[in-house]
Design an enzyme around this catalytic site. Sequence first.
Site, PDB file in Angstrom:
ATOM      1  N   ARG A  93      -8.505  -7.012   3.124  1.00  0.00           N
ATOM      2  CA  ARG A  93      -8.723  -5.833   2.249  1.00  0.00           C
ATOM      3  C   ARG A  93      -8.443  -6.234   0.908  1.00  0.00           C
ATOM      4  O   ARG A  93      -7.761  -7.295   0.955  1.00  0.00           O
ATOM      5  CB  ARG A  93      -8.100  -4.535   2.513  1.00  0.00           C
ATOM      6  CG  ARG A  93      -6.542  -4.728   2.716  1.00  0.00           C
ATOM      7  CD  ARG A  93      -5.776  -3.212   2.606  1.00  0.00           C
ATOM      8  NE  ARG A  93      -4.447  -3.611   2.542  1.00  0.00           N
ATOM      9  CZ  ARG A  93      -3.272  -3.919   1.685  1.00  0.00           C
ATOM     10  NH1 ARG A  93      -3.843  -4.553   0.832  1.00  0.00           N
ATOM     11  NH2 ARG A  93      -2.217  -4.262   2.002  1.00  0.00           N
ATOM     12  N   GLY A  94      -8.792  -5.432  -0.104  1.00  0.00           N
ATOM     13  CA  GLY A  94      -8.435  -5.550  -1.460  1.00  0.00           C
ATOM     14  C   GLY A  94      -6.895  -5.340  -1.664  1.00  0.00           C
ATOM     15  O   GLY A  94      -6.246  -4.718  -0.797  1.00  0.00           O
ATOM     16  N   TYR A  99       3.414  -1.206   2.714  1.00  0.00           N
ATOM     17  CA  TYR A  99       4.015  -0.651   4.027  1.00  0.00           C
ATOM     18  C   TYR A  99       3.282   0.589   4.563  1.00  0.00           C
ATOM     19  O   TYR A  99       3.077   1.345   3.754  1.00  0.00           O
ATOM     20  CB  TYR A  99       5.702  -0.295   3.781  1.00  0.00           C
ATOM     21  CG  TYR A  99       6.201   0.062   4.851  1.00  0.00           C
ATOM     22  CD1 TYR A  99       6.763  -0.718   6.020  1.00  0.00           C
ATOM     23  CD2 TYR A  99       6.417   1.541   5.075  1.00  0.00           C
ATOM     24  CE1 TYR A  99       7.209  -0.107   7.027  1.00  0.00           C
ATOM     25  CE2 TYR A  99       7.034   2.077   6.178  1.00  0.00           C
ATOM     26  CZ  TYR A  99       7.379   1.194   7.127  1.00  0.00           C
ATOM     27  OH  TYR A  99       8.121   1.795   8.313  1.00  0.00           O
ATOM     28  N   GLY A 176      -8.848   1.685   3.608  1.00  0.00           N
ATOM     29  CA  GLY A 176      -9.286   2.760   3.063  1.00  0.00           C
ATOM     30  C   GLY A 176      -7.974   3.079   2.279  1.00  0.00           C
ATOM     31  O   GLY A 176      -7.515   2.802   1.327  1.00  0.00           O
ATOM     32  N   CYS A 194       2.199  -3.282  -3.785  1.00  0.00           N
ATOM     33  CA  CYS A 194       0.820  -3.516  -4.263  1.00  0.00           C
ATOM     34  C   CYS A 194       1.016  -4.459  -5.533  1.00  0.00           C
ATOM     35  O   CYS A 194       0.107  -4.671  -6.293  1.00  0.00           O
ATOM     36  CB  CYS A 194       0.430  -2.066  -5.049  1.00  0.00           C
ATOM     37  SG  CYS A 194       0.394  -0.778  -3.743  1.00  0.00           S
TER      38      CYS A 194
END
Length: 254
Positions: A93-94, A99, A176, A194
């Site tokens: 994913r991007g 966590y 998602g 992130c």
Amino acid sequence: MPLYLAPHVITPLENHARRGDLWIVPEPVSYVDSWHLQHRLASERARNARSDCLLLLEHRPVYTMGRTTKPWHLGEDETRLRATGAEVHHVNRGGSITYHGPGQLVGYPILRLADHCSGPREYVSLLEDVLIRTLRRWDIAAQRRDGKRGVWVRTKEDRKIASIGVRVDRGITLHGLALNVTVELSPFLRIIPCGIPDCRVTSMVEILGAPIDVSSVAATLIESWSSVFAMDWARIVTDPITEANPCPDVTCLS
């Protein structure tokens, strides 16, 4: 507590143009098992062998590292993260590292993207809309933050309450959103969530200062999803992990 939704909560409204399937996993599941299921559903959607669907679940403790993860985002090395009892996976994913654990509501939409929006940027904005509407129903004023995708709540400082990381393969969406409901927050302190150095993470229970049930939040998120994506449920599947086929390639996570 199992992720349980009373049937009347998810009865199709029959007033939207699109119909899709809702898949609910009642117990926290390993990341690999959930990926096997995503992989299967996405392959079937790409062949037009099934409708769009939304997969809702909670994970067992796991750190996932997206395509933009840098070594310093880990905070600790992978061995030390695994020593906490959590799984650690590099995924396709991007975004960077985050966590997942029990008490966090995770939604994996498997959609044909072109049927819903113009591209990935608009799609991420729609996912943010779903989260903002869901939180508003619980009197939590959530918002976007310029240049940093996901959903944030302003207390004394901006705190991230939901993350988004997606991939589009053959026109079909994978991965998602993840909404922190009652999830333990201390694992986020081991990483740079992130990849944002000043990122502080919060949860609905921390903001509200009162107990909250993940299933109740799931019901609200489903309603918000139906509104934002103009979708009703043609079929509802519970405990779908038992139906998932093994992933045909063990490298499919990356």
